[in-house]
Design an enzyme around this catalytic site. Structure first.
Site, PDB file in Angstrom:
ATOM      1  N   HIS A   5      -6.210   1.480  -0.644  1.00 10.45           N
ATOM      2  CA  HIS A   5      -6.298   0.136  -1.209  1.00 10.45           C
ATOM      3  C   HIS A   5      -4.895  -0.330  -1.588  1.00 10.45           C
ATOM      4  O   HIS A   5      -4.016   0.488  -1.897  1.00 10.45           O
ATOM      5  CB  HIS A   5      -7.198   0.121  -2.441  1.00 10.45           C
ATOM      6  N   LYS A  51      -5.198  -4.481  -8.938  1.00  7.76           N
ATOM      7  CA  LYS A  51      -3.862  -4.385  -8.361  1.00  7.76           C
ATOM      8  C   LYS A  51      -2.842  -4.887  -9.386  1.00  7.76           C
ATOM      9  O   LYS A  51      -3.190  -5.653 -10.284  1.00  7.76           O
ATOM     10  CB  LYS A  51      -3.765  -5.212  -7.072  1.00  7.76           C
ATOM     11  N   TYR A  59       0.837  -1.200   0.000  1.00  9.66           N
ATOM     12  CA  TYR A  59       0.000   0.000   0.000  1.00  9.66           C
ATOM     13  C   TYR A  59       0.876   1.256   0.000  1.00  9.66           C
ATOM     14  O   TYR A  59       1.942   1.273   0.612  1.00  9.66           O
ATOM     15  CB  TYR A  59      -0.882   0.050   1.259  1.00  9.66           C
TER      16      TYR A  59
END
Length: 257
Positions: free
Chosen positions: A204, A235, A196
């Site tokens: 997130h 991601k 993060y």
């Protein structure tokens, strides 16, 4: 100095000031595993990599206790203790429900009176609290009853927890931490770590990092699966390995043709 406690294979932090320091000063998140009737609470369980980082930076000391897992053999004492804990939980929960229902009892009272209910407001409140706050031995928070322990904690070496991780994971975690990231366990997303930009409370994860040995080989479909996983959860999928004593990162970017 932050106090880490080794209990079997778990590295725990019990002190609230230590927990605050870990989060605010050192970007160590951990995983809160305790709970009260209503909210999560300490202790916090640390990843082995988190603990080793703290120990390597001389920010923490590792302790263990002897004879903390042997249950009491005095059954009458245990039963009395459990009854006391049950009673305290019952009374505490009733007070909590009383505050909750009491905040809206005026509205409830008016509606029930209009429907023909003849009870007083206090009677309604008591009945609703009693019917909605039942705690018994089947749903109470059970304590672990231990014998009286007079042993003291002893300082132990960080080598004790080395078998809980690998040199590669430890090195990758430290490298990411030194780059200023927050890092948490990545198992639920098929990786070793989630990374993060800031505290996970308000950010997130941006990377799913999987630690691999440099000579590791993959089938094409395995690379596709990891890359697609990253895309599906918004991601970046990242492989991390050690090359020439340095941490090397490979990011899988998914581009639709």
């Amino acid at each position: 100095m932050i106090k880490l406690t080794l209990l079997k294979d778990h590295i725990l932090v019990y002190d609230v000031e230590d927990w605050i320091s870990l989060r605010k000063k050192h970007r160590i998140v951990g995983n809160i595993i305790g709970n009260t009737q209503f909210i999560p609470s300490l202790p916090t369980k640390l990843l082995p990599e988190e603990a080793l980082l703290l120990l390597n930076k001389n920010l923490a000391a590792l302790y263990e206790y002897e004879d903390v897992s042997e249950p009491s053999t005095d059954q009458s004492l245990q039963a009395k203790f459990e009854e006391t804990v049950l009673y305290v939980q019952q009374e505490e929960y009733k007070e909590h429900r009383k505050l909750q229902i009491g905040s809206i009892i005026d509205t409830i009272f008016e509606k029930k009176r209009a429907a023909g209910d003849k009870r007083t407001k206090d009677e309604m409140l008591k009945n609703m609290v009693d019917s909605s706050s039942s705690i018994n031995k089947n749903n109470m928070l059970w304590p672990i009853f231990l014998k009286d322990n007079t042993s003291v904690s002893k300082l132990i070496s960080k080598e004790t927890i080395l078998p809980l991780t690998t040199p590669l994971r430890t090195a990758v975690f430290q490298d990411l931490w030194e780059k200023g990231y927050f890092i948490t366990n990545g198992e639920k997303f098929g990786g070793d770590f989630l990374v993060y930009f800031g505290d996970p409370v308000v950010h997130h994860a941006i990377f799913i990092v999987r630690c691999i040995e440099l000579e590791t080989t993959f089938l094409p479909k395995e690379l596709v699966a990891f890359g697609r996983l990253g895309v599906s959860v918004k991601k970046r999928a990242v492989f991390a390995s050690i090359k020439n004593s340095n941490i090397s990162y490979i990011t899988l970017n998914w581009i639709d043709a």
